[in-house]
Design a protein around this motif. Structure first.
Motif, PDB file in Angstrom:
ATOM      1  N   PHE A 295       7.194 -22.228 -32.649  1.00  0.00           N
ATOM      2  CA  PHE A 295       8.270 -22.083 -33.366  1.00  0.00           C
ATOM      3  C   PHE A 295       9.713 -22.285 -32.566  1.00  0.00           C
ATOM      4  CE2 PHE A 295       6.120 -19.896 -37.217  1.00  0.00           C
ATOM      5  CZ  PHE A 295       5.815 -21.109 -37.800  1.00  0.00           C
ATOM      6  N   LYS A 296      10.807 -22.853 -33.062  1.00  0.00           N
ATOM      7  CA  LYS A 296      11.881 -22.883 -32.182  1.00  0.00           C
ATOM      8  C   LYS A 296      13.084 -22.040 -32.970  1.00  0.00           C
ATOM      9  CE  LYS A 296      11.091 -27.842 -31.587  1.00  0.00           C
ATOM     10  NZ  LYS A 296      11.807 -29.007 -31.875  1.00  0.00           N
ATOM     11  N   ARG A 297      12.803 -21.690 -34.326  1.00  0.00           N
ATOM     12  CA  ARG A 297      13.788 -21.080 -35.049  1.00  0.00           C
ATOM     13  C   ARG A 297      13.327 -19.694 -35.774  1.00  0.00           C
ATOM     14  NH1 ARG A 297      15.030 -26.474 -35.131  1.00  0.00           N
ATOM     15  NH2 ARG A 297      16.873 -27.034 -34.083  1.00  0.00           N
ATOM     16  N   ILE A 298      12.433 -19.680 -36.303  1.00  0.00           N
ATOM     17  CA  ILE A 298      11.742 -18.629 -37.127  1.00  0.00           C
ATOM     18  C   ILE A 298      11.838 -17.187 -36.698  1.00  0.00           C
ATOM     19  CG2 ILE A 298       9.845 -17.989 -38.650  1.00  0.00           C
ATOM     20  CD1 ILE A 298       9.490 -20.659 -39.467  1.00  0.00           C
ATOM     21  N   PRO A 299      11.087 -17.248 -35.375  1.00  0.00           N
ATOM     22  CA  PRO A 299      11.254 -15.832 -34.583  1.00  0.00           C
ATOM     23  C   PRO A 299      12.789 -15.289 -34.395  1.00  0.00           C
ATOM     24  CG  PRO A 299       9.719 -17.406 -33.601  1.00  0.00           C
ATOM     25  CD  PRO A 299      10.794 -18.143 -34.608  1.00  0.00           C
ATOM     26  N   TYR A 300      13.789 -16.286 -34.090  1.00  0.00           N
ATOM     27  CA  TYR A 300      14.978 -15.941 -33.620  1.00  0.00           C
ATOM     28  C   TYR A 300      16.337 -15.848 -34.656  1.00  0.00           C
ATOM     29  CZ  TYR A 300      11.840 -17.551 -29.920  1.00  0.00           C
ATOM     30  OH  TYR A 300      10.715 -17.647 -29.194  1.00  0.00           O
ATOM     31  N   ASP A 301      15.999 -16.381 -35.873  1.00  0.00           N
ATOM     32  CA  ASP A 301      16.793 -16.410 -36.703  1.00  0.00           C
ATOM     33  C   ASP A 301      16.648 -15.392 -37.825  1.00  0.00           C
ATOM     34  OD1 ASP A 301      18.130 -17.137 -39.393  1.00  0.00           O
ATOM     35  OD2 ASP A 301      18.706 -19.209 -38.328  1.00  0.00           O
ATOM     36  N   VAL A 302      17.521 -14.344 -37.953  1.00  0.00           N
ATOM     37  CA  VAL A 302      17.087 -13.198 -38.980  1.00  0.00           C
ATOM     38  C   VAL A 302      16.940 -13.835 -40.368  1.00  0.00           C
ATOM     39  CG1 VAL A 302      18.198 -11.112 -39.797  1.00  0.00           C
ATOM     40  CG2 VAL A 302      18.590 -11.600 -37.369  1.00  0.00           C
ATOM     41  N   VAL A 303      17.655 -14.639 -40.859  1.00  0.00           N
ATOM     42  CA  VAL A 303      17.778 -15.068 -42.344  1.00  0.00           C
ATOM     43  C   VAL A 303      16.456 -15.851 -42.369  1.00  0.00           C
ATOM     44  CG1 VAL A 303      18.640 -16.538 -43.984  1.00  0.00           C
ATOM     45  CG2 VAL A 303      20.028 -15.286 -42.587  1.00  0.00           C
ATOM     46  N   LYS A 304      15.864 -16.808 -41.313  1.00  0.00           N
ATOM     47  CA  LYS A 304      14.676 -17.603 -41.670  1.00  0.00           C
ATOM     48  C   LYS A 304      13.606 -16.664 -41.319  1.00  0.00           C
ATOM     49  CE  LYS A 304      15.892 -22.246 -40.283  1.00  0.00           C
ATOM     50  NZ  LYS A 304      15.295 -23.642 -39.905  1.00  0.00           N
ATOM     51  N   ASN A 305      13.503 -15.418 -40.594  1.00  0.00           N
ATOM     52  CA  ASN A 305      12.502 -14.825 -40.205  1.00  0.00           C
ATOM     53  C   ASN A 305      12.107 -13.583 -41.443  1.00  0.00           C
ATOM     54  OD1 ASN A 305      11.412 -11.887 -38.992  1.00  0.00           O
ATOM     55  ND2 ASN A 305      10.625 -13.645 -37.863  1.00  0.00           N
ATOM     56  N   THR A 306      13.408 -13.472 -42.115  1.00  0.00           N
ATOM     57  CA  THR A 306      13.048 -12.481 -43.463  1.00  0.00           C
ATOM     58  C   THR A 306      12.564 -13.301 -44.624  1.00  0.00           C
ATOM     59  OG1 THR A 306      15.036 -11.163 -42.835  1.00  0.00           O
ATOM     60  CG2 THR A 306      14.595 -11.142 -45.021  1.00  0.00           C
ATOM     61  N   ILE A 307      12.943 -14.721 -44.671  1.00  0.00           N
ATOM     62  CA  ILE A 307      12.537 -15.425 -45.573  1.00  0.00           C
ATOM     63  C   ILE A 307      10.956 -15.805 -45.581  1.00  0.00           C
ATOM     64  CG2 ILE A 307      12.484 -17.928 -46.528  1.00  0.00           C
ATOM     65  CD1 ILE A 307      15.372 -18.132 -46.151  1.00  0.00           C
ATOM     66  N   VAL A 308      10.704 -15.840 -44.260  1.00  0.00           N
ATOM     67  CA  VAL A 308       9.125 -16.165 -44.018  1.00  0.00           C
ATOM     68  C   VAL A 308       8.332 -14.740 -44.183  1.00  0.00           C
ATOM     69  CG1 VAL A 308       7.578 -16.148 -41.803  1.00  0.00           C
ATOM     70  CG2 VAL A 308       9.345 -17.930 -42.257  1.00  0.00           C
ATOM     71  N   GLN A 309       8.954 -13.629 -43.926  1.00  0.00           N
ATOM     72  CA  GLN A 309       8.264 -12.352 -44.150  1.00  0.00           C
ATOM     73  C   GLN A 309       7.786 -12.231 -45.705  1.00  0.00           C
ATOM     74  OE1 GLN A 309       7.132 -10.119 -42.170  1.00  0.00           O
ATOM     75  NE2 GLN A 309       8.118 -10.978 -40.089  1.00  0.00           N
TER      76      GLN A 309
ATOM     77  N   GLU B 143      19.590 -26.882 -40.492  1.00  0.00           N
ATOM     78  CA  GLU B 143      20.438 -26.329 -41.432  1.00  0.00           C
ATOM     79  C   GLU B 143      19.717 -25.354 -42.307  1.00  0.00           C
ATOM     80  OE1 GLU B 143      23.073 -27.903 -45.548  1.00  0.00           O
ATOM     81  OE2 GLU B 143      21.402 -29.299 -44.441  1.00  0.00           O
ATOM     82  N   LEU B 144      20.314 -24.065 -42.517  1.00  0.00           N
ATOM     83  CA  LEU B 144      19.633 -23.023 -43.213  1.00  0.00           C
ATOM     84  C   LEU B 144      19.556 -23.361 -44.654  1.00  0.00           C
ATOM     85  CD1 LEU B 144      18.469 -20.469 -43.619  1.00  0.00           C
ATOM     86  CD2 LEU B 144      20.768 -19.359 -43.958  1.00  0.00           C
ATOM     87  N   SER B 145      18.522 -23.688 -45.391  1.00  0.00           N
ATOM     88  CA  SER B 145      18.121 -24.090 -46.524  1.00  0.00           C
ATOM     89  C   SER B 145      18.162 -22.544 -47.457  1.00  0.00           C
ATOM     90  CB  SER B 145      16.860 -24.801 -46.872  1.00  0.00           C
ATOM     91  OG  SER B 145      16.503 -25.082 -48.273  1.00  0.00           O
ATOM     92  N   VAL B 146      19.067 -22.169 -48.095  1.00  0.00           N
ATOM     93  CA  VAL B 146      18.956 -20.955 -48.929  1.00  0.00           C
ATOM     94  C   VAL B 146      18.209 -20.848 -50.040  1.00  0.00           C
ATOM     95  CG1 VAL B 146      21.055 -20.031 -47.916  1.00  0.00           C
ATOM     96  CG2 VAL B 146      21.061 -21.518 -49.958  1.00  0.00           C
ATOM     97  N   ASN B 147      17.813 -21.914 -50.551  1.00  0.00           N
ATOM     98  CA  ASN B 147      16.886 -22.231 -51.803  1.00  0.00           C
ATOM     99  C   ASN B 147      15.537 -22.486 -51.149  1.00  0.00           C
ATOM    100  OD1 ASN B 147      19.020 -21.997 -53.819  1.00  0.00           O
ATOM    101  ND2 ASN B 147      19.502 -24.281 -53.298  1.00  0.00           N
ATOM    102  N   PHE B 148      15.314 -22.499 -50.084  1.00  0.00           N
ATOM    103  CA  PHE B 148      13.599 -22.913 -49.522  1.00  0.00           C
ATOM    104  C   PHE B 148      12.946 -22.017 -50.166  1.00  0.00           C
ATOM    105  CE2 PHE B 148      10.395 -22.212 -46.622  1.00  0.00           C
ATOM    106  CZ  PHE B 148       9.833 -23.496 -46.381  1.00  0.00           C
TER     107      PHE B 148
END
Length: 241
Positions: free
Chosen positions: A81-95, A130-135
Motif C-alpha cells: 500500500f502507498k496511501r491507505i496506511p498514511y492517509d487518515v481519511v482513506k484509513n478510516t474508510i478502510v477500517q 484523488e480522494l473518492s468520498v463516495n467510495f
C-alpha cells in the motif's frame, strides 16, 4: 502440504504474548484462521504491520481439512500500500469497510468472483491519488451483487418508493418502515452502476451522503443475518464531515 494463495486480512486477535490469530479471506480456501507466531518480535518473519485490516497478501500456507487453526509459512503484502496506511481519511474508510465486510462474509466459503472484486477494489482505492468520498458507498452497493441481494432497477415511472426489505422499487407504499423515496432509491442504483473512477461525479452533500449510508446499513442489516451494529460508523462520519 503447502499452497500458494492470495488473501485479504479481515481480523487480527492476540493469541499470546507474541502470537496472533488472523482471519483471512483467501482466494483458494475462503475464510481461514491462521496462527502466526512471533509477529510482535523485532525481527518477525511476518510483522504485524502487514496484518492490518484489508491488507492484501500473497501467502504460502499449510492447509488441513477440518482444522480450525491453520499455519502460514510465508506472507508478504502484494501490492504494498502507498496511501491507505498514511492517509487518515482513506484509513478510516478502510477500517469502516472492514467492519461491514467482516460481518457480511463471516461464513463465506471459496468465492473467487467475490475475492477478485474485493482485491481489485481495495487496490484501486489505495492507488488513486484523488480522494473518492463516495467510495465506501459505491463499494458497499457493488458488494451486494456478490452477496446475493443486489437491488432491482426501477421499471415504471409510477414506482415512487424503494423497498429496502424486498430490494426493489414499488408503486405502493410499503406496510413496513424500511423504505426510501424515489430519489434515495435512484442514488443507491447510481452507486451500484457507477464505476469507481467516476464516483466523484455523484455530487452528494455531506448530509445526503450520511443519509444514504444510513439507508445502505439498514439494507445490509435486513439482508445479512447477525449483522448487528456498526461501531466505526460515527468515526467515519466525523472524519468525512
Amino acid at each position: 502440504m503447502l499452497h500458494k494463495t492470495r488473501g485479504i486480512v479481515l481480523k487480527t486477535t492476540t493469541y499470546s504474548e507474541s502470537s496472533v490469530v488472523v482471519q483471512v479471506f483467501t482466494e483458494k480456501f475462503g475464510i481461514q484462521s491462521y496462527l502466526i507466531n512471533g509477529v510482535k518480535k523485532p525481527k518477525a518473519k511476518i510483522p504485524m504491520n502487514v496484518l492490518q485490516p484489508l491488507h492484501l497478501l500473497e501467502m504460502i500456507v499449510y492447509h488441513k481439512q477440518n482444522t480450525q487453526l491453520q499455519r502460514v509459512s510465508e506472507a508478504r503484502p502484494v501490492p504494498i500500500f502507498k496511501r491507505i496506511p498514511y492517509d487518515v481519511v482513506k484509513n478510516t474508510i478502510v477500517q469502516f469497510l472492514n467492519e461491514v465486510l467482516y460481518k457480511s462474509i463471516r461464513q463465506q466459503h471459496v468465492d473467487e468472483q467475490l475475492f477478485e472484486y474485493l482485491y481489485n477494489a481495495i487496490s484501486w482505492f489505495d492507488e488513486t491519488e484523488e480522494l473518492s468520498v463516495n467510495f465506501h458507498l459505491s463499494f458497499l452497493m457493488k458488494l451486494t451483487r456478490f452477496l446475493g441481494f443486489a437491488p432491482q432497477p426501477q421499471t415504471r415511472k409510477d414506482q415512487k418508493y424503494f423497498d429496502l426489505q424486498d430490494g426493489n422499487f414499488t408503486s405502493l407504499l410499503p406496510v413496513h418502515p424500511y423504505f426510501v423515496g424515489q430519489e434515495e432509491g435512484n442514488a443507491l442504483m447510481q452507486l451500484l452502476n457507477t464505476a469507481f473512477e467516476k464516483n466523484n461525479s455523484l455530487n452528494f452533500s455531506n448530509t445526503y451522503r450520511r443519509l444514504v449510508l444510513d439507508k445502505i446499513l439498514i439494507y445490509y442489516k435486513l439482508h445479512t443475518s447477525s449483522f448487528g451494529e456498526i461501531k466505526s460508523h460515527q468515526i467515519l462520519e466525523e472524519v468525512l464531515a
